[in-house]
Enzyme design. Structure first.
Site, PDB file in Angstrom:
ATOM      1  N   ASP A 280       0.871  -1.173   0.000  1.00  0.00           N
ATOM      2  CA  ASP A 280       0.000   0.000   0.000  1.00  0.00           C
ATOM      3  C   ASP A 280       0.913   1.229   0.000  1.00  0.00           C
ATOM      4  O   ASP A 280       2.135   1.134   0.134  1.00  0.00           O
ATOM      5  CB  ASP A 280      -0.961  -0.008   1.196  1.00  0.00           C
ATOM      6  CG  ASP A 280      -2.176   0.891   0.921  1.00  0.00           C
ATOM      7  OD1 ASP A 280      -2.131   1.699  -0.037  1.00  0.00           O
ATOM      8  OD2 ASP A 280      -3.167   0.808   1.654  1.00  0.00           O
TER       9      ASP A 280
HETATM   10  C1  BGC Z   1      -5.058   3.179   0.201  1.00  0.00           C
HETATM   11  C2  BGC Z   1      -5.278   2.127  -0.860  1.00  0.00           C
HETATM   12  C3  BGC Z   1      -5.194   2.752  -2.231  1.00  0.00           C
HETATM   13  C4  BGC Z   1      -3.850   3.451  -2.366  1.00  0.00           C
HETATM   14  C5  BGC Z   1      -3.624   4.065  -3.727  1.00  0.00           C
HETATM   15  C6  BGC Z   1      -3.831   4.030  -0.057  1.00  0.00           C
HETATM   16  O1  BGC Z   1      -3.761   5.113   0.797  1.00  0.00           O
HETATM   17  O2  BGC Z   1      -4.970   2.555   1.469  1.00  0.00           O
HETATM   18  O3  BGC Z   1      -6.523   1.500  -0.673  1.00  0.00           O
HETATM   19  O4  BGC Z   1      -5.374   1.780  -3.215  1.00  0.00           O
HETATM   20  O5  BGC Z   1      -3.765   4.472  -1.396  1.00  0.00           O
HETATM   21  O6  BGC Z   1      -4.385   5.178  -3.946  1.00  0.00           O
END
Ligand code: BGC
Length: 737
Positions: free
Chosen positions: A262
């Site tokens: 993530d």
């Molecule tokens: C979130 C994810 C997301 C990623 C990309 C993160 O902050 O937890 O769910 O896919 O950002 O935008």
């Protein structure tokens, strides 16, 4: 490309090029718009960024084609970029939030919404979608419950698999398909105290029995990618979880796709305190099997050095790069680097909006009617009706993850209602937020929202609302939380309706008891007072772009509200976590006497939630026959059928969600009081009856036993079939040894 060609290509790549494939940057970095976003964006220079193997959240057919062309020309081996994005509840067409889609108990619907989102996003150049989120959620204080399918692992697994199938289509060649990246592996939905980004404490058995099935279903549905989570599992951050990623995900579940961290989660291993510095963070995440580092320079800066110094083996890097190259190849990018990016199709989707009616159906199927003393549906001709409250006049119903827009061209409830009935009145009633309160979106740079009204203005709105309510036969109050109050980084310790709206509710109630409360929210809220005081209570969640139209149809009875709760609605916040599949205690609460202190109970509130999982009314009534079983005993290879006859005993056509739960009477470890094992949506005309059958197989009775083996244990089971998770309609059978 053939596998041998991919291997040749890998051999020719320099260590920097290889490390580049493991880097994912965002649009701003790649197109030179300045470094920004998340907690970390590292120190990148232009050269590094042009080696990045993938990019996130950049869309638009023209832009994507240009960028892909420019990138491939510059890249030493002309390897195409992967374009990834967060399309959570729709791209061009905005559907209800996933939590609401979970309430539909309609697998086909979830698949159709995902397929539609994929087609629209693919035309705008998206290759991989960071969805579905199959994190199990039992704490509505956590803002991201809006992205989940609810508190139940069977429902989460069914819906998660449906979404993967919808996004990916039959094969990567399917026109308009995108790869699905399920997330967040693992256990992200259980942060301690409901506070986002907080750590997770779960027993291994609960983790495996309840939390893993959603991810497992996404793997089985063939998802091409998996995203790690921010949290710890057994005190190890998931992004450094070797056991989690290599043993469980790849080993036990058989996942062979790409694992991405993530956002900045690799670098965050330092803040977690399990890596001394970024170099160690790179080592730990690589060893755990994280292939792509989202938005930090940790892999890029340190992986080549760790290999040079003999700390990491080059094969480990090659393995990760090969997985990424394989995904690019699977999507046909070497031959067709633009894939489905197509300006004409993009224009078609924008102009024709072919999925509006699907969005409307999805909205009404996810509305949950919690209470109705007969006041709904409203009459299209008789009586005076007045609408008020912050959601009566605004169009912001898309939810926190809406990718392109939150309101553009959407109808307000007022506009939608007036298409059905002109002679209704609308007054403001109140603002949404309490005075002085300010809120920001977690990621987009939009200005904060705030209530800047004066006390005098508020008083005038209340007065106007009271006068309008006095003159009306029925008042519809459209209340709720702001879309910025759910989603990422949006935990709330108080999950109530803001005071400014409660004051409106109380004042109006005093002058007119005929209230219909409609609640917009990204999570279950504390609604006891409203539920007690209103004649009808309808949850619309964040219903998406067609929310207002769907709501107007449902309020006036042109359609029925079709949803059932995918998460229990708590009696009050102190009861959280409250979910139907809890474990039996040694002292179950048997007495209703408030003075009785012999059972597991609260002194001040009931144990039961305000409304249980699976609950939801329609505009007609259903009767259930007793449960009949095809046999009283079953062997391991047998199939048993459990059936009921459901009759529409009301006067309107209606849809019922028939739910089957099973209780394992005794096990080598304590078993849940019941677990959902099947559901079917059926549509019945007035007076019509239907026989509904569920198959029960031995594998549906498995759990992690005392030895942590996943198996069933012989003994007695109870099957409940009925309207919701409290159904008492039951029969028993024995599983033979
Ligand atoms: C979130 C994810 C997301 C990623 C990309 C993160 O902050 O937890 O769910 O896919 O950002 O935008």
């Amino acid at each position: 490309m053939k596998q041998e060609e991919l291997e040749e290509l890998l051999k020719e790549m320099s260590p920097e090029e290889k490390a580049g494939q493991l880097l994912q940057v965002n649009a701003e970095l790649l197109s030179g718009g300045g470094v920004e976003t998340g907690p970390s964006a590292g120190n990148f220079d232009r050269k590094d960024v042009w080696l990045a193997g993938s990019v996130l959240n950049i869309v638009g057919a023209k832009k994507v084609r240009q960028l892909q062309r420019e990138y491939m020309e510059k890249h030493p081996h002309h390897i195409p970029l992967l374009f990834m994005a967060d399309i959570i509840n729709g791209y061009r067409t905005v559907f209800p939030i996933p939590l609401a889609q979970g309430c539909s108990f309609d697998r086909k619907l979830v698949e159709e919404c995902a397929a539609a989102s994929a087609r629209e996003a693919a035309a705008s150049g998206v290759h991989v979608n960071f969805s579905p989120m199959v994190d199990l959620v039992r704490d509505p204080r956590w803002g991201r419950v809006m992205e989940a399918y609810g508190e139940d692992s069977f429902l989460t697994a069914s819906m998660g698999a449906a979404a993967v199938e919808g996004y990916q289509g039959a094969s990567p060649e399917t026109e308009g398909s995108v790869s699905s990246c399920f997330k967040h592996f693992a256990g992200y939905g259980a942060p301690v105290g409901g506070r986002d980004y907080n750590n997770v404490e779960l027993s291994e058995r609960t983790f495996r029995d309840d939390y893993l099935p959603g991810y497992q279903a996404a793997v089985q549905a063939g998802a091409h990618m998996a995203m790690t989570s921010f949290n710890t599992i057994d005190r190890v951050p998931a992004t450094a979880g070797k056991k989690l990623l290599r043993d469980i995900l790849r080993g036990e579940m058989g996942f062979d796709g790409v694992v991405i961290s993530d956002w900045a989660a690799v670098e965050e291993l330092v803040a977690h305190g399990i890596a001394e510095d970024k170099r160690e963070a790179a080592k730990l995440a690589m060893e755990a099997g994280v292939d792509i580092d989202m938005m930090t320079d940790v892999y890029l800066r340190h992986v080549p050095g760790l290999i040079r110094d003999g700390i990491l083996k080059e094969e480990m890097l090659d393995e990760a790069v090969m997985r990424i190259l394989k995904l690019k190849n699977r999507l046909g990018l070497f031959e067709h680097p633009f894939r489905f990016a197509d300006e004409d199709r993009e224009r078609f989707f924008a102009a024709e909006k072919p999925y509006s009616s699907l969005a409307q159906r999805a909205a009404r199927e996810s509305f949950v009617l919690l209470k109705n003393n007969g006041i709904l549906p409203l009459s299209e001709t008789k009586g005076k009706i007045c609408f008020m409250g912050p959601y009566a006049g605004q169009a912001r119903m898309a939810g926190a993850w809406s990718f392109l827009t939150e309101t553009d061209g959407y109808q307000t409830l007022e506009e939608a209602v007036k298409r059905i009935r002109q002679d209704v009145s609308f007054v403001k009633g109140s603002e949404l937020l309490d005075r002085g309160r300010e809120l920001r979106h977690f990621a987009n740079g939009a200005a904060p929202v705030r209530n800047c009204s004066t006390p005098e203005e508020e008083e005038a709105w209340y007065r106007e609302a009271e006068e309008a309510a006095k003159a009306a036969d029925v008042v519809v109050l459209a209340l709720g939380e702001h879309s910025y109050e759910s989603g990422e980084a949006a935990s709330r310790a108080r999950i109530d309706i803001h005071s400014v709206q409660m004051e409106l509710f109380r004042r109006v109630k005093r002058v007119n008891p005929n209230l219909v409360a409609v609640i917009f929210s990204g999570r279950p809220l504390e609604l006891k007072e409203i539920s007690d005081g209103a004649s009808a209570l309808l949850m619309t969640w964040m219903p998406g772009e067609q929310g207002a139209a769907a709501l107007a149809d449902v309020l006036f009875g042109r359609q029925e509200p079709g949803g059932r709760l995918s998460m229990s609605l708590p009696y009050c916040v102190g009861q959280i976590p409250v979910y139907y599949s809890e474990f039996s205690t040694g002292r179950p609460c048997m007495s209703q006497d408030p003075l009785d202190r012999s059972g597991s109970r609260y002194l001040d509130i009931p144990n039961a939630p305000l409304y249980p999982f699976g609950w939801g009314m329609s505009y007609t009534d259903f009767q259930y026959s007793g449960v009949t079983l095809s046999r009283p005993r079953m062997g391991r290879k047998d199939r048993l059928t459990a059936s009921v006859t459901v009759t529409n005993s009301g006067t309107r056509r209606g849809t019922e969600v028939v739910q089957m739960y099973i209780r394992d009477i005794a096990g080598s470890v304590v078993r849940p009081v019941r677990e959902l094992k099947g559901f079917q949506r059926i549509d019945l005309r007035p007076g019509e009856s239907r026989r509904v059958s569920f198959e029960i197989r031995e594998d549906m009775l498995r759990f992690h036993d005392i030895h942590m083996e996943y198996r069933s244990e012989p003994g007695s089971f109870t099957v409940f079939i009925g309207h919701d998770s409290t159904a008492e309609n039951q029969a028993s059978f024995v599983l033979k040894g």
